[in-house]
Design an enzyme around this catalytic site. Structure first.
Site, PDB file in Angstrom:
ATOM      1  N   ASN A  49       1.400  -2.301   5.320  1.00 39.18           N
ATOM      2  CA  ASN A  49       0.599  -1.083   5.466  1.00 39.18           C
ATOM      3  C   ASN A  49      -0.719  -1.158   4.699  1.00 39.18           C
ATOM      4  O   ASN A  49      -1.666  -0.456   5.033  1.00 39.18           O
ATOM      5  CB  ASN A  49       1.442   0.112   4.967  1.00 39.18           C
ATOM      6  CG  ASN A  49       0.631   1.369   4.807  1.00 39.18           C
ATOM      7  OD1 ASN A  49       0.188   1.959   5.782  1.00 39.18           O
ATOM      8  ND2 ASN A  49       0.399   1.783   3.566  1.00 39.18           N
TER       9      ASN A  49
ATOM     10  N   LYS B 108      -7.364  -5.095  12.793  1.00 39.17           N
ATOM     11  CA  LYS B 108      -6.199  -4.398  13.360  1.00 39.17           C
ATOM     12  C   LYS B 108      -5.824  -4.974  14.735  1.00 39.17           C
ATOM     13  O   LYS B 108      -4.644  -5.051  15.080  1.00 39.17           O
ATOM     14  CB  LYS B 108      -6.471  -2.894  13.441  1.00 39.17           C
ATOM     15  CG  LYS B 108      -6.582  -2.220  12.069  1.00 39.17           C
ATOM     16  CD  LYS B 108      -5.311  -2.389  11.245  1.00 39.17           C
ATOM     17  CE  LYS B 108      -5.305  -1.521  10.007  1.00 39.17           C
ATOM     18  NZ  LYS B 108      -4.072  -1.687   9.204  1.00 39.17           N
TER      19      LYS B 108
ATOM     20  N   TYR C 226     -12.795  -3.609  10.636  1.00 38.22           N
ATOM     21  CA  TYR C 226     -11.479  -2.959  10.625  1.00 38.22           C
ATOM     22  C   TYR C 226     -10.801  -3.107  11.992  1.00 38.22           C
ATOM     23  O   TYR C 226      -9.622  -3.476  12.076  1.00 38.22           O
ATOM     24  CB  TYR C 226     -11.661  -1.481  10.270  1.00 38.22           C
ATOM     25  CG  TYR C 226     -10.394  -0.671  10.187  1.00 38.22           C
ATOM     26  CD1 TYR C 226      -9.526  -0.806   9.110  1.00 38.22           C
ATOM     27  CD2 TYR C 226     -10.075   0.252  11.176  1.00 38.22           C
ATOM     28  CE1 TYR C 226      -8.369  -0.048   9.031  1.00 38.22           C
ATOM     29  CE2 TYR C 226      -8.931   1.016  11.107  1.00 38.22           C
ATOM     30  CZ  TYR C 226      -8.073   0.866  10.033  1.00 38.22           C
ATOM     31  OH  TYR C 226      -6.929   1.615   9.962  1.00 38.22           O
TER      32      TYR C 226
ATOM     33  N   VAL D 289      -3.118  -7.983  -1.918  1.00 34.71           N
ATOM     34  CA  VAL D 289      -2.379  -8.704  -0.868  1.00 34.71           C
ATOM     35  C   VAL D 289      -3.222  -9.803  -0.219  1.00 34.71           C
ATOM     36  O   VAL D 289      -2.690 -10.648   0.498  1.00 34.71           O
ATOM     37  CB  VAL D 289      -1.836  -7.758   0.231  1.00 34.71           C
ATOM     38  CG1 VAL D 289      -0.794  -6.805  -0.327  1.00 34.71           C
ATOM     39  CG2 VAL D 289      -2.963  -7.003   0.930  1.00 34.71           C
TER      40      VAL D 289
ATOM     41  N   SER E  65       1.594   3.439  -2.416  1.00 34.90           N
ATOM     42  CA  SER E  65       1.427   4.474  -3.445  1.00 34.90           C
ATOM     43  C   SER E  65       0.830   5.763  -2.907  1.00 34.90           C
ATOM     44  O   SER E  65       0.908   6.804  -3.547  1.00 34.90           O
ATOM     45  CB  SER E  65       0.563   3.941  -4.591  1.00 34.90           C
ATOM     46  OG  SER E  65      -0.751   3.691  -4.138  1.00 34.90           O
TER      47      SER E  65
ATOM     48  N   GLY F 215       0.834  -1.205   0.000  1.00 41.12           N
ATOM     49  CA  GLY F 215       0.000   0.000   0.000  1.00 41.12           C
ATOM     50  C   GLY F 215       0.862   1.246   0.000  1.00 41.12           C
ATOM     51  O   GLY F 215       0.586   2.205   0.722  1.00 41.12           O
TER      52      GLY F 215
END
Lengths: 92, 255
Positions: free
Chosen positions: B97, B166, B162, B70, B20, B18
């Site tokens: 990331n 995490k 999420y 991914v 970019s 991630g």
């Protein structure tokens, strides 16, 4: 490479790669490489040591030990590992 | 500009998933400025990746971008094959990331949305770690930094998937840190609070001020501040740090 030459090379790799305190010739063909066999015999190595042997065997012999199932079969004993390498090479 | 040939990351091969945009791009750039050879991965927006590569190239660093999901094991294998070839060898530093989120209250959350978040944010990290560990074990060294979130520690309404991913990433960090410590590999996490990235740029000013009031330091983080924490954990000063989370959140969680 014939089976006996391979067996010698495998033993050398296990002893040097995992820094075992005895010569390769003392490594028995039937001993369980990780954990203990039914008779309580083993090398005192654990499953995390196995990660390093996976890397060493894959690099030296150009075989793939992708997961735990294959690993258990390949590392059952020195003889099993020799058989596994020969089998994988034969299949390649 | 010519490449940096000294410094803590000179000659090191770093992959930022991630990479970019946002925190990922800032991190990739910080590594490039310290002399690393940098690989970034991106999910979809090629134009963002090309822009990031231009920024990285301006530092004089060698950089490469790969498009991949991914969450897909086959794509991750291809991605690291390509990155190893482009960067010139095994990966020294992996920064996990890449992440997505989906806002919905759990009772109304679809199974597909749950799966997409868990697959990208948690399974993705597992797949990427698995892909680099053989190379790290072979050389008895390496650094993995996982980007987690205060949501993983505090929970977050409307973002259960999420937060679960995490929180799971923190547990993965600790577990893997224990597994690979004897090989000289460290595994840590960084937990950025609210960061001033593109994602927040569209937020209404009043909403932003409300968020800032909840942060003891009274402002959002910059992506560079998060990148600095990641570089610390990936660098020689953190050689004796593993299995922990560095909270870069202005005091939001204070864990």
């Amino acid at each position: 490479m014939d089976r006996e030459a391979l067996r010698t090379e495998v033993k050398q790799l296990i002893v040097s790669g995992l820094r075992l305190p005895f010569p390769p010739a003392d490594l028995r063909d039937d001993i369980s490489i990780f954990g203990e066999d039914a008779g309580g015999n083993g090398l005192g190595l654990d499953s995390i040591d196995a990660l390093e042997l996976v890397v060493l065997v894959e690099e030296r012999f150009h075989v793939s030990i992708p997961d735990e199932e294959v690993g258990k079969r390949a590392f059952a004993s020195v003889s099993a590992l020799v058989d596994f390498i020969l089998q994988e090479r034969g299949a390649a | 500009m010519s490449a940096v040939t000294t410094g803590p990351f000179a000659g090191r091969r770093v992959v930022v998933t991630g990479g970019s945009r946002g925190i990922g791009r800032a991190t990739a750039l910080a590594f490039a400025r310290e002399g690393a050879t940098v690989g970034i991965t991106y999910a979809q927006r090629r134009e963002d990746a090309e822009e990031a590569l231009a920024v990285l190239a301006a530092t004089g660093a060698s950089a490469h971008a790969v498009q991949a999901d991914v969450a897909d094991a086959t794509q991750v294998t291809r991605m690291f094959d390509e990155l190893r070839a482009a960067l010139g060898g095994h990966v020294d530093v992996l920064v996990n990331n890449a992440a997505v989120t989906h806002d919905a209250l759990l009772m109304m959350l679809t199974e597909s949305a749950w799966d997409r978040v868990l697959d990208t944010d948690l399974k993705g990290a597992y797949l990427c770690c698995r892909a680099v560990l053989r190379g790290m074990i072979a050389v008895h060294g390496g650094r993995i930094v996982n980007v987690t979130s205060p949501a993983g520690f505090l929970g977050k309404e409307g973002a259960a998937s999420y937060a679960a991913a995490k929180g799971g990433l923190v547990a993965l960090t600790k577990s893997l840190a224990r597994e690979v410590a004897r090989f000289g590999i460290t595994v840590n996490a960084v937990s950025p609070g609210l960061v001033d990235t593109q994602i927040l740029s569209g937020m209404a000013a009043e909403r932003r001020r409300e968020l800032e009031r909840q942060i003891p330091l009274g402002r959002l983080a910059t992506p560079d501040e998060v990148a600095a924490a990641i570089l610390f954990l990936a660098g020689p000063a953190a050689a004796y740090v593993t299995g922990t989370t560095l909270h870069v959140d202005g005091g939001l969680t204070m864990l």
